[in-house]
Structures are given as structure tokens and as C-alpha cells.
Design a protein around this motif. Structure first.
Motif, PDB file in Angstrom:
ATOM      1  N   LEU A 237       0.817  -1.213   0.000  1.00 36.24           N
ATOM      2  CA  LEU A 237       0.000   0.000   0.000  1.00 36.24           C
ATOM      3  C   LEU A 237       0.851   1.265   0.000  1.00 36.24           C
ATOM      4  CD1 LEU A 237      -2.793  -0.868   2.622  1.00 36.24           C
ATOM      5  CD2 LEU A 237      -2.882  -1.114   0.138  1.00 36.24           C
ATOM      6  N   LEU A 334     -12.924  -3.559  -0.076  1.00 42.28           N
ATOM      7  CA  LEU A 334     -11.704  -2.775  -0.007  1.00 42.28           C
ATOM      8  C   LEU A 334     -11.411  -2.312   1.416  1.00 42.28           C
ATOM      9  CD1 LEU A 334     -11.818  -0.579  -3.233  1.00 42.28           C
ATOM     10  CD2 LEU A 334     -10.338  -2.515  -2.738  1.00 42.28           C
ATOM     11  N   GLY A 338      -7.992  -3.324   3.326  1.00 43.81           N
ATOM     12  CA  GLY A 338      -7.044  -2.351   3.853  1.00 43.81           C
ATOM     13  C   GLY A 338      -6.805  -2.546   5.330  1.00 43.81           C
ATOM     14  N   LEU A 392      -7.640  -6.440  -3.447  1.00 43.35           N
ATOM     15  CA  LEU A 392      -6.850  -5.376  -4.060  1.00 43.35           C
ATOM     16  C   LEU A 392      -6.611  -5.652  -5.541  1.00 43.35           C
ATOM     17  CD1 LEU A 392      -6.532  -4.447  -1.142  1.00 43.35           C
ATOM     18  CD2 LEU A 392      -4.086  -4.172  -1.559  1.00 43.35           C
ATOM     19  N   MET A 451      -4.459   1.036  -2.929  1.00 41.31           N
ATOM     20  CA  MET A 451      -4.884  -0.356  -3.095  1.00 41.31           C
ATOM     21  C   MET A 451      -4.705  -0.838  -4.530  1.00 41.31           C
ATOM     22  SD  MET A 451      -8.287  -0.282  -0.697  1.00 41.31           S
ATOM     23  CE  MET A 451      -8.158   0.109   1.048  1.00 41.31           C
TER      24      MET A 451
END
Length: 504
Positions: A237, A334, A338, A392, A451
Motif C-alpha cells: 500500500l 476494499l 485495507g 486489491l 490499493m
């Protein structure tokens, strides 16, 4: 309805006439010193032509640091003698020879010198390695003289921690400078140096650039080296680059730092020309998707929305086509992805630190929200991590398919102008879920690009009615920093911001 039609209708209704997005810049506040009148490339040219010496620039930057840091709290580590010694030993003949430089105090190392990561847990940490990025920065001629403040472990969009206190926005001391590269942004916005190192794992270059009225480019994943000892951060990331006053500085810094790192699993495509050359090239007629609504549907402050609309109008006036459109992303997947990547990374690193020091993880060394990340990160399974990685990849595919029809996406950088201090720091009187919701609502646009690995830039085109900067974000296709820099150069010429500075 196309964005062209919507923009024209809004203008006719008077909605854009009152928008502050392209307000006339304020006069420069400097007294003619090169640090006030030149960007980093300009300073290097003064050094090359012997109009100023590297030591004179360094001492001026140190003097400004000592004068301004008590007010703004942007310095984490002072390495003044390190910089002086570098000059005494002779600087490389790079394009930035003699220009003072600050590193971000987060996972960026000079062997033997402290790296605090914004945390009490790292107060005595002295790494045994020098980062590849630092080697490249110094080879370019930059003179490192310290490190800038970060929130603990870079975990939030404001730069407040229990080691150095609150880093304050030079435009208004009651407001945040953004994070996690807030210290870097304050050093540049307040006139200490014209450019500084920054990193971005969820918006940490673009958020402070927006808050402090700077240009902030987040490069593509794999563009700039991350190690050693590791060649990626937060599962891919995070990326390194800078916050700058000028577009050309950002481009030229990318020229001296990008490229394959030994041992890295991946790298971004090698450009055919320099990034600096792109800044003065015409971008051609671009097809731009205007995304005014956040993927999460978080509410957007009207001033941020107006700034994006005004930027769309500016792009149309420059010959580009702007159409209202947005990719369809699985926001829930998402968000979970994350969190899994970041929480598990934080947990592993803090438990490793505890093992190395013999100091247990707890409230004496970590802030409450950081402790929550550690606790929850320990429950992320291997399957959770794989699913996060899959999410991702799916998002990257979705974005690539969407951007087959568009050169760029235009949106607000943030959902609101800079917040007041104490709203999204890591020591709130609210639980983790409430903190997370508040932080995500402030920055709902910036995390997607981390991402998907795409480059994105915050451009300082807006000002709020209260006199606070508002950035506008452009997202490019993976590997296409060149396209972003061409547009950024055009925007900088059409709506200059170099003289729009806080009254320091």
C-alpha cells in the motif's frame, strides 16, 4: 448528463461564481532570501553558479527551523552536524547539489541515527542500515539535516503524537496539517525548504499537500525504492516520494529516486523520457472522469465539491473533455482488505519490537488507537490476508478497465477543508470504530489508489472562505506519472500557486 453540461448549468446558476477554488494568490511573504524565491532546482542552480553556497543554504534552513518549530512542531530529529559534515566531505555533482532536505521520520533510515516513527516505543531505535532512497537522495546532492514529525506509525491523516505534540497548520494554528507527512508539509509550506520527503500508504502525501497548499504526487507502486530491510510497506500500500511547491521539483526528484531496487518483488514500468521533461510538454486533449461522490458515499463539504467543479471548468477551458463518471468498486471488500493489511502489519511490527526490547506492548509505549490496531491485527488469519490481496487485485482490474475509457479521474482530494486539531488523532475519547469512521469520512478518496497501485496527485487549486487550502486530486493509469505531470505543469501555468503562501 456530461460533466460539461453540468458545469455550464452550475455556472449559469451562480454556483461556481462564488466558489473559492481559483482565488487570486496572496503575495509572497519572504524578504527576498533564496529559500523564499526559488524552488529546489532553482536553489541548485544558484549553488552551481556560486551565487550561494551549500553551507549558507543549510544554515539558513536550520535557522528557520529553530525559529518556526516551536510554533508549528514539525521537526522530529535534528541531524544538523550530519548535514554540515556532508558538505565538508564534498557533495556529489547531482542535480540538487547543496539543497537542504528533510526526511520523514517513518521507516526511512540513516545507519546509526535515530528513527522514532512518531512513537515512544522507538525512542531509542537506531537502525543499522541506510535506506536505498536516502542513498539516491544524497547522490543527487541533497543535504539531509533532519527528519519531520509523523503521527504514531503513520496511522492517521493528522500529525499529532504523544512525543512531539500537535503539528500545526501554518495557515491556521488551530487546524491540522494533514498526515502522515504533516511535518514535511509544514516545513515546505512555512518556507523552511522548498521540498521534503513524504510517504503515502492511504493518502499521506496527498492529504497534507491538500491541507497545506502544496503539490503532492503519490507515485505508482514499485516506482520508488522502499527498502532495506523490506521492499514494500503495508502489503504494497505504501510508497515514497515528496511534497513540493513546484511541479518541476516533484518531477525532478522522481527522476533521481525511481528505478529498480535490489531484491524488490516488482517495479513500475521504466519511462522513456525523464519526468522533468514532461512538465513543459502539452498533455494533449485528455478525457477526464469527474467523480464528485466518494466511493463510500461519505458526505462532501460544498467547498471541496466546488473546488473540484472549478478545476473541471479549468480543464475544459484548456481543451480537455470532462465527463461525470466513476468506477464501481466494492467498498466493503476494499475497507476490509485495507484493515487486514494494515492491522496485521502493525501487530507484527509491534510484537517484534517488544521482543527486541523486552518492553511489553501497552499504553506506556503506544497510543490507544495504535493498541487497538495491534489487538485486532493479531486476529487476522492467513486466509484473511489472502482475501485482502485478492480484493486489491480485483480493484486494480476494475480501475484498469474503467480507465481504458479515461485518461484520468478528477475528484476532491479530501471531503472537508483541514479539520481542527484533536478530531482524528490516535488518542481520542471514542472507540476504534468511531475513530475509524471519522478518519475515513475525512479522506474517502485517497485510499483507493494505494490499493490499486495507481499514481495520483493533489494539486493546490482551491482555498476555503476561511482561508484554508483545498486540494483537487487527479488519478492516472498505473505507471503514467508522466501524464499526470504534463497536466500538472499545464495547470500550474494556468492557475499559478507559487506565491500563495501562509503569513508566517
Amino acid at each position: 448528463m456530461t460533466r460539461r453540461t453540468m458545469i455550464a448549468g452550475a455556472a449559469a446558476a451562480g454556483g461556481l461564481a462564488a466558489a473559492p477554488a481559483l482565488a487570486a494568490p496572496k503575495a509572497a511573504t519572504g524578504a527576498g532570501h533564496p529559500l523564499d524565491t526559488h524552488d529546489a532546482l532553482g536553489l541548485a542552480e544558484l549553488v552551481r553558479t556560486r551565487q550561494v553556497s551549500p553551507l549558507e543554504l543549510l544554515e539558513a534552513a536550520i535557522g528557520r527551523t529553530e525559529a518556526l518549530d516551536p510554533r508549528f512542531h514539525f521537526m522530529a530529529q535534528r541531524h544538523y552536524d550530519y548535514g554540515r559534515t556532508a558538505i565538508d566531505n564534498g557533495l556529489p555533482q547531482g542535480p540538487f547539489r547543496g539543497v537542504p532536505w528533510l526526511l520523514k521520520d517513518l521507516n526511512t533510515y540513516i545507519a546509526g541515527l535515530p528513527t522514532g516513527n512518531g512513537s515512544r516505543f522507538f525512542k531509542d531505535y537506531r537502525p543499522g542500515v541506510t535506506s536505498e532512497l536516502v542513498r539516491r537522495i544524497e547522490k543527487a546532492g541533497f543535504v539531509v539535516f533532519g527528519k519531520t514529525v509523523v503521527p504514531e506509525l503513520g496511522l492517521t491523516g493528522t500529525t499529532e503524537n504523544q512525543v512531539t505534540g500537535a503539528t500545526r497548520n501554518p495557515w491556521n494554528l488551530a487546524h491540522i496539517a494533514g498526515g502522515s507527512s504533516g511535518g514535511a508539509a509544514v516545513a515546505v509550506a512555512s518556507g523552511v525548504i522548498p521540498a521534503a520527503h513524504a510517504t503515502d500508504g492511504g493518502g499521506s502525501i496527498r492529504i497534507p499537500a491538500s491541507c497545506c497548499g502544496l503539490f503532492g504526487l503519490k507515485p505508482s507502486r514499485g516506482r520508488v525504492p522502499m527498502g532495506p530491510p523490506r521492499t514494500e510497506g503495508w502489503g504494497g500500500l505504501s510508497v515514497h516520494h515528496a511534497v513540493t511547491r513546484s511541479v518541476r521539483d516533484s518531477a525532478a526528484i522522481l527522476d533521481v529516486t525511481h528505478g529498480v531496487e535490489p531484491g524488490s518483488r516488482y517495479s513500475a514500468p521504466t519511462p522513456y523520457e525523464t519526468f522533468l521533461a514532461q512538465v513543459t510538454k502539452a498533455p494533449g486533449k485528455l478525457r477526464i472522469a469527474l467523480m464528485l461522490d466518494a466511493p463510500s458515499r461519505a458526505p462532501i463539504d460544498p467547498e471541496c465539491r466546488d473546488a473540484a467543479l472549478a478545476a473541471a471548468r479549468l480543464c475544459e477551458s484548456l481543451g480537455h473533455t470532462v465527463v461525470e463518471a466513476a468506477p464501481k468498486l466494492d467498498v466493503a471488500a476494499l475497507g476490509a482488505a485495507g484493515f487486514a493489511l494494515i492491522a496485521s502489519s502493525v501487530a507484527a511490527d509491534m510484537l517484534d519490537r517488544a521482543k527486541a526490547t523486552g518492553i511489553p506492548v501497552g499504553p506506556d509505549v503506544l497510543e490507544p488507537i495504535t493498541l487497538a490496531f495491534v489487538e485486532m491485527g493479531q486476529h487476522v488469519t492467513g486466509m484473511d490476508y489472502v482475501r485482502a490481496n485478492n480484493a486489491l487485485q480485483a480493484a486494480a482490474l476494475t480501475m484498469a478497465q474503467f480507465m481504458a475509457d479515461y485518461d484520468m479521474i478528477l475528484s476532491p482530494t479530501l471531503a472537508a477543508p483541514p479539520l481542527e486539531l484533536g478530531k482524528i488523532n490516535l488518542t481520542p475519547g471514542v472507540d476504534f470504530a468511531a475513530w475509524g469512521a471519522r478518519a475515513a469520512a475525512f479522506s474517502p478518496f485517497t485510499q483507493v489508489e494505494n490499493m490499486t497501485g495507481q499514481p495520483a496527485m493533489s494539486v493546490p487549486l482551491g482555498m476555503s472562505k476561511a482561508g484554508l487550502p483545498i486540494g483537487v486530486m487527479f488519478v492516472g493509469r498505473y505507471g503514467d506519472e508522466a501524464g499526470l505531470l504534463r497536466l500538472a505543469g499545464q495547470l500550474e501555468q494556468a492557475a499559478p500557486w507559487k506565491d500563495r503562501r501562509p503569513q508566517v
